[in-house]
Design an enzyme around this catalytic site. Sequence first.
Site, PDB file in Angstrom:
ATOM      1  N   SER A  94       0.843  -1.197   0.000  1.00 24.04           N
ATOM      2  CA  SER A  94       0.000   0.000   0.000  1.00 24.04           C
ATOM      3  C   SER A  94       0.878   1.246   0.000  1.00 24.04           C
ATOM      4  O   SER A  94       1.999   1.224   0.499  1.00 24.04           O
ATOM      5  CB  SER A  94      -0.873   0.008   1.253  1.00 24.04           C
ATOM      6  N   SER A  95       0.331   2.337  -0.497  1.00 26.37           N
ATOM      7  CA  SER A  95       1.103   3.596  -0.549  1.00 26.37           C
ATOM      8  C   SER A  95       1.347   4.159   0.851  1.00 26.37           C
ATOM      9  O   SER A  95       2.160   5.063   1.029  1.00 26.37           O
ATOM     10  CB  SER A  95       0.344   4.640  -1.375  1.00 26.37           C
ATOM     11  N   CYS A  96       0.678   3.606   1.865  1.00 26.62           N
ATOM     12  CA  CYS A  96       0.882   4.141   3.222  1.00 26.62           C
ATOM     13  C   CYS A  96       2.223   3.714   3.808  1.00 26.62           C
ATOM     14  O   CYS A  96       2.586   4.128   4.914  1.00 26.62           O
ATOM     15  CB  CYS A  96      -0.259   3.750   4.154  1.00 26.62           C
ATOM     16  N   TYR A 123      -0.379  -0.967   9.927  1.00 20.58           N
ATOM     17  CA  TYR A 123      -0.547  -1.567   8.595  1.00 20.58           C
ATOM     18  C   TYR A 123       0.703  -1.323   7.754  1.00 20.58           C
ATOM     19  O   TYR A 123       1.191  -2.241   7.079  1.00 20.58           O
ATOM     20  CB  TYR A 123      -1.768  -0.933   7.924  1.00 20.58           C
ATOM     21  N   LYS A 127       3.215  -4.120   6.017  1.00 21.93           N
ATOM     22  CA  LYS A 127       3.406  -4.170   4.560  1.00 21.93           C
ATOM     23  C   LYS A 127       4.875  -3.963   4.179  1.00 21.93           C
ATOM     24  O   LYS A 127       5.373  -4.543   3.217  1.00 21.93           O
ATOM     25  CB  LYS A 127       2.521  -3.126   3.875  1.00 21.93           C
ATOM     26  N   HIS A 166     -12.875   2.974   3.588  1.00 15.85           N
ATOM     27  CA  HIS A 166     -12.051   4.086   3.108  1.00 15.85           C
ATOM     28  C   HIS A 166     -12.974   5.229   2.675  1.00 15.85           C
ATOM     29  O   HIS A 166     -14.183   5.056   2.553  1.00 15.85           O
ATOM     30  CB  HIS A 166     -11.188   3.623   1.926  1.00 15.85           C
TER      31      HIS A 166
HETATM   32  O1  GFB Z   1      -9.523   6.664   2.925  1.00 18.39           O
HETATM   33  P1  GFB Z   1      -9.139   6.959   4.332  1.00 18.39           P
HETATM   34  O2  GFB Z   1      -9.954   6.350   5.421  1.00 18.39           O
HETATM   35  O3  GFB Z   1      -7.641   6.486   4.575  1.00 18.39           O
HETATM   36  O4  GFB Z   1      -9.151   8.571   4.590  1.00 18.39           O
HETATM   37  P2  GFB Z   1      -6.217   7.098   4.278  1.00 18.39           P
HETATM   38  C1  GFB Z   1      -8.679   9.445   3.608  1.00 18.39           C
HETATM   39  C2  GFB Z   1      -9.049  10.869   4.024  1.00 18.39           C
HETATM   40  O5  GFB Z   1     -10.478  11.022   3.855  1.00 18.39           O
HETATM   41  C3  GFB Z   1      -8.756  11.198   5.506  1.00 18.39           C
HETATM   42  C4  GFB Z   1     -11.026  11.628   5.014  1.00 18.39           C
HETATM   43  O6  GFB Z   1      -8.298  12.529   5.583  1.00 18.39           O
HETATM   44  C5  GFB Z   1     -10.144  11.095   6.144  1.00 18.39           C
HETATM   45  O7  GFB Z   1     -10.290  11.918   7.311  1.00 18.39           O
HETATM   46  N1  GFB Z   1     -12.461  11.302   5.142  1.00 18.39           N
HETATM   47  C6  GFB Z   1     -13.473  12.191   5.032  1.00 18.39           C
HETATM   48  C7  GFB Z   1     -12.977  10.087   5.401  1.00 18.39           C
HETATM   49  N2  GFB Z   1     -14.653  11.593   5.239  1.00 18.39           N
HETATM   50  C8  GFB Z   1     -14.378  10.270   5.479  1.00 18.39           C
HETATM   51  C9  GFB Z   1     -15.210   9.157   5.760  1.00 18.39           C
HETATM   52  O8  GFB Z   1     -16.451   9.250   5.865  1.00 18.39           O
HETATM   53  N3  GFB Z   1     -14.584   7.945   5.913  1.00 18.39           N
HETATM   54  C10 GFB Z   1     -13.225   7.818   5.808  1.00 18.39           C
HETATM   55  N4  GFB Z   1     -12.679   6.581   5.957  1.00 18.39           N
HETATM   56  N5  GFB Z   1     -12.387   8.870   5.567  1.00 18.39           N
HETATM   57  C11 GFB Z   1      -5.565   4.581   4.504  1.00 18.39           C
HETATM   58  C12 GFB Z   1      -4.778   3.745   5.493  1.00 18.39           C
HETATM   59  O9  GFB Z   1      -5.288   5.929   4.823  1.00 18.39           O
HETATM   60  O10 GFB Z   1      -5.140   4.371   3.158  1.00 18.39           O
HETATM   61  C13 GFB Z   1      -4.850   2.290   5.104  1.00 18.39           C
HETATM   62  O11 GFB Z   1      -5.296   3.947   6.799  1.00 18.39           O
HETATM   63  C14 GFB Z   1      -4.494   2.100   3.648  1.00 18.39           C
HETATM   64  O12 GFB Z   1      -3.957   1.566   5.908  1.00 18.39           O
HETATM   65  C15 GFB Z   1      -5.303   3.008   2.769  1.00 18.39           C
HETATM   66  O13 GFB Z   1      -3.132   2.357   3.464  1.00 18.39           O
HETATM   67  C16 GFB Z   1      -4.904   2.857   1.322  1.00 18.39           C
HETATM   68  O14 GFB Z   1      -6.014   7.271   2.814  1.00 18.39           O
HETATM   69  O15 GFB Z   1      -5.964   8.282   5.162  1.00 18.39           O
END
Ligand code: GFB
Length: 297
Positions: A94-96, A123, A127, A166
């Site tokens: 993953s890009s994280c 995570y 990875k 996500h």
């Molecule tokens: O997609 P996301 O949960 O993961 O959040 P990451 C991306 C951005 O969207 C963050 C915002 O700044 C969240 O605060 N966001 C806004 C929301 N509204 C929402 C919502 O309703 N739900 C969610 N989930 N986010 C993940 C890693 O990071 O990326 C994983 O935690 C993995 O391990 C994945 O690597 C690809 O992009 O921040």
Amino acid sequence: MVGSAIQRKLESEGYQNLITSDRSELDLRRQADVEKFFDEEKPEYVFLAAAKVGGIQANNTYKADFILDNLQIQTNIITAAHQSGVKKLLFLGSSCIYPKMAPQPIKEEYLLTGSLEPTNEPYAIAKIAGLKACQYLREQYGADFISMMPTNLYGPNDNFDLKTSHVLPALIRKFHDAQESGAPSVEVWGSGTPRREFLHVDDCAGAAIFLMENYSEGETVNVGWGEDISIAELAHLISDVVGFSGEIIFNTDYPDGTPRKLLDTSRINNLGWRPKIALREGIASAYRWFQEGRQPA
Ligand code: GFB
């Protein structure tokens, strides 16, 4: 989501001899069961897409589960594949895995050059360990084990649970439900300023098969779309696709996570692969899949 996309793509390309397993049949955290599976099935090529995944809130809440489950799953499969003489294995990361403040776009060589984003450190560490295990098996034993690091993925079979998903599927569901219920507004987490790159899972599957067929080096390979978008812009795009016209409210009580994680994809582009599914088209198809799943049986 990724495993089913790879299976769809392989079948569409005429592959017949696919061996699959889902968590109801095989708990990949149980080493003896994984070794028994490899002894019995003797796969030649392995796409290691299985993982415990989730969005920012899930990663930030279940830190022990994310690091331990993912280390167990990937270590069991990578070691059983090596011991059973698998010809080639592709590990999906993953890009994280890259540092929180890495220069953008992020090159593969930026790995381990800075501290990680705290919300997804468990995570990310798992990875990174998987990527390194593949590299070291190549160095020590000559194993043709490769790895790819996709950006944020979305598409059919995504997780739409509002707590563990996500951002993209979460916003599809939030705007759909608001549209259905006539709610006046939708809450988006964070400030809306972070930027994210999104790749449709069918493009990710295409890249995985392309690399399995054309790449046999130790260095990992970034896979992405090549452009990113702010969360605020994404929210407006999804509300437009869904047809929601109410208010969008940003709740900064939620974390933003890493400010940006746009991948440099010149390595895979120079090998001859490029994505095909643009974001708006991809969101529309993901929304159709979501709606089909919501229709009463
Ligand atoms: O997609 P996301 O949960 O993961 O959040 P990451 C991306 C951005 O969207 C963050 C915002 O700044 C969240 O605060 N966001 C806004 C929301 N509204 C929402 C919502 O309703 N739900 C969610 N989930 N986010 C993940 C890693 O990071 O990326 C994983 O935690 C993995 O391990 C994945 O690597 C690809 O992009 O921040």
